[in-house]
Design a protein around this motif. Structure first.
Motif, PDB file in Angstrom:
ATOM      1  N   GLU A 139      76.719  70.847  46.705  1.00 44.64           N
ATOM      2  CA  GLU A 139      76.307  72.248  46.842  1.00 44.64           C
ATOM      3  C   GLU A 139      74.786  72.402  46.890  1.00 44.64           C
ATOM      4  O   GLU A 139      74.268  73.301  47.553  1.00 44.64           O
ATOM      5  CB  GLU A 139      76.871  73.051  45.660  1.00 44.64           C
ATOM      6  N   GLU A 140      74.059  71.507  46.220  1.00 43.42           N
ATOM      7  CA  GLU A 140      72.597  71.622  46.160  1.00 43.42           C
ATOM      8  C   GLU A 140      71.939  71.513  47.534  1.00 43.42           C
ATOM      9  O   GLU A 140      70.813  71.955  47.736  1.00 43.42           O
ATOM     10  CB  GLU A 140      71.993  70.534  45.258  1.00 43.42           C
ATOM     11  N   PHE A 141      72.632  70.915  48.498  1.00 44.93           N
ATOM     12  CA  PHE A 141      72.065  70.750  49.835  1.00 44.93           C
ATOM     13  C   PHE A 141      72.239  71.986  50.716  1.00 44.93           C
ATOM     14  O   PHE A 141      71.705  72.039  51.823  1.00 44.93           O
ATOM     15  CB  PHE A 141      72.699  69.554  50.547  1.00 44.93           C
ATOM     16  N   LEU A 142      72.990  72.969  50.249  1.00 48.15           N
ATOM     17  CA  LEU A 142      73.291  74.141  51.070  1.00 48.15           C
ATOM     18  C   LEU A 142      72.358  75.297  50.732  1.00 48.15           C
ATOM     19  O   LEU A 142      71.943  75.463  49.591  1.00 48.15           O
ATOM     20  CB  LEU A 142      74.745  74.558  50.871  1.00 48.15           C
ATOM     21  N   ALA A 143      72.047  76.087  51.746  1.00 47.40           N
ATOM     22  CA  ALA A 143      71.159  77.235  51.542  1.00 47.40           C
ATOM     23  C   ALA A 143      71.919  78.408  50.940  1.00 47.40           C
ATOM     24  O   ALA A 143      71.450  79.057  50.008  1.00 47.40           O
ATOM     25  CB  ALA A 143      70.521  77.645  52.868  1.00 47.40           C
TER      26      ALA A 143
END
Length: 464
Positions: free
Chosen positions: A130-134
């Motif tokens: 999830e951390e890679f998503l805006a």
């Protein structure tokens, strides 16, 4: 050309492109020309008077096609795939017509926002953390780069900026030039040459970590060199791990490398240029285990995902690291929604996205590589030199490097199929990559029959 002629010529060009792709199998995959061939076919200077459209189009077959390597031919097995599809070609036409330059939200809101949302879609398809998503409030996000080489460089420069800020915050008296002179980055000894080039551009040292018998970097080998460099006063700051190396499609052990990078506060960038597309298929997703340790991740949809070159997608966990490294605010780029959107560096108009169901079959046709592997293993004159994981088979005749160089020369001189080599553990190796979306089992069978025949001819020559 006015609008009316554009309509007419556009239809003609669509017909030409459709005919070219429909009949590409009948064209010789590799050109039979010598360097400088084209100069003799065109005038020495630009014409004073415009040529007719018909004459220009005639030059496509007369001048251009004789020198084209047909990357989308089902007999093209060199390098790695480069994708296209009819929807992507139409999207390229629309993108070219709109012609916006989306370097900020204000420059083109739809361009910026579409890219951000599409990269979230794609990240979810890959099941990235999830951390890679805006999202709407996330700190991470994705951006379209031109190539994986650009993504590697961007990540390295962002990592360099981050370590400089960290050190100077702790000790403002230190000299930036002195810090940079002691920075050291790492990669596999199988990594793409662009990784080393990124270090040259970034003005930092790059050390190559020796790989194991599977051509992968292991944590133990990395830790050993890391400790030696720290003891020597160097400052480790960046590791570029590869998932699907260019020579053999090897996978660095990011589950071992990642915890080391996190503990030592090194930026971990994952270059999955070739292999990344496969991760949307559940059976290949385990190859991405360990991505949670990364600061940035990149792969090339323009290899397998039916979109045209150049489309290389990059995600970061903390986009402020990228923005902080590259942000410039001249007056002509300022606008009322400065922080709107999630543009990291620059953006490009995304082409029409395709559903997961439409992409899976194109990726799973790498099973043809297993078919080729079976042919090789059944012939005791040959050997497989690396694990066949996706769509690449590394193989060679049992014997000297010179023998295999001679075989490759015969293959490419015949121009029936096209291959390129690599070097693995000092051995000259032939690479067979399933590239074209139109490649079928019969093309693989024909390719193997051709290779086998040429090998027989070669081995019966007196010198061998």
């Amino acid at each position: 050309m006015d609008t009316a002629e554009f309509r007419r010529r556009g239809k003609e060009m669509v017909d030409y492109v459709a005919d070219y792709l429909e009949n590409i199998e009948s064209r010789q995959v590799y050109p039979d020309v010598q360097p400088g061939y084209l100069r003799t076919l065109i005038p020495e200077d630009a014409p004073q008077e415009p040529e007719t459209y018909e004459d220009v189009v005639k030059d496509i077959e007369r001048v251009i096609m004789p020198g084209v390597t047909h990357w989308h031919s089902p007999y093209f097995f060199a390098y790695f795939p480069t994708a296209n599809s009819f929807p992507a070609l139409l999207a390229d036409m629309l993108s070219g017509a709109i012609g916006c330059i989306g370097f900020s939200w204000a420059a083109s809101p739809a361009c910026t926002e579409l890219e951000t949302v599409m990269l979230d879609w794609l990240g979810k398809m890959l099941k990235l953390p999830e951390e890679f998503l805006a999202g709407t409030e996330g700190k991470g996000g994705g951006v379209i780069q031109g190539t994986a080489s650009e993504a590697t460089l961007v990540a390295l420069l962002a990592a360099r900026s981050r370590i400089l800020k960290r050190i100077l915050n702790d000790d403002p008296e230190k000299q930036e030039a002195d810090i940079i002179s002691r920075l050291v980055a790492y990669s596999s000894d199988q990594a793409h040459s662009s990784v080393e080039r990124a270090a040259l551009i970034g003005g930092v040292k790059m050390k190559k970590i020796p790989t194991d018998c599977k051509f992968a970097v292991r944590g133990e080998a990395f830790q050993k060199i890391l400790e030696e460099d720290k003891a020597a006063g160097l400052i480790p700051f960046y590791f570029c791990a590869t998932l699907g190396t260019t020579p053999s499609c090897a996978f660095d052990r990011i589950t071992e490398i990642g915890p080391i990078c996190n503990a030592e506060q090194l930026w971990l960038h994952i270059d999955a240029a070739y292999a990344g597309s496969a991760f949307i298929c559940p059976e290949f997703r385990p190859l991405l285990v360990g991505v949670e340790f990364a600061d940035s991740f990149n792969f090339n949809p323009h290899k397998w995902m039916l979109v045209n070159f150049d489309c290389s997608t990059m995600w970061v966990k903390n986009r402020s690291d990228i923005i902080g490294a590259f942000k410039m605010d001249p007056l002509y780029l300022k606008h009322d929604h400065q922080e709107s959107g999630t543009v990291l560096i620059c953006t490009n108009t995304a082409s029409v996205p395709l559903s997961i169901l439409g992409l899976d079959p194109n990726i799973r046709h790498v099973s043809l590589a297993k078919e080729f592997e079976d042919f090789v293993r059944a012939d005791n004159r040959f050997q497989i030199t690396a694990d066949v994981v996706l769509g690449l088979v590394c193989f060679r005749l049992k014997g000297s490097n010179e023998l295999n160089e001679a075989l490759l020369k015969k293959i490419n001189s015949a121009r029936t199929i096209h291959l390129v080599p690599c070097q693995l553990a000092g051995r000259f190796v032939l690479r067979f990559a399933v590239c074209s979306r139109t490649t079928e089992s019969r093309h693989v069978q024909e390719a193997w029959a051709h290779i086998s025949k040429l090998a027989t001819e070669l081995l019966h020559q007196p010198s061998h």
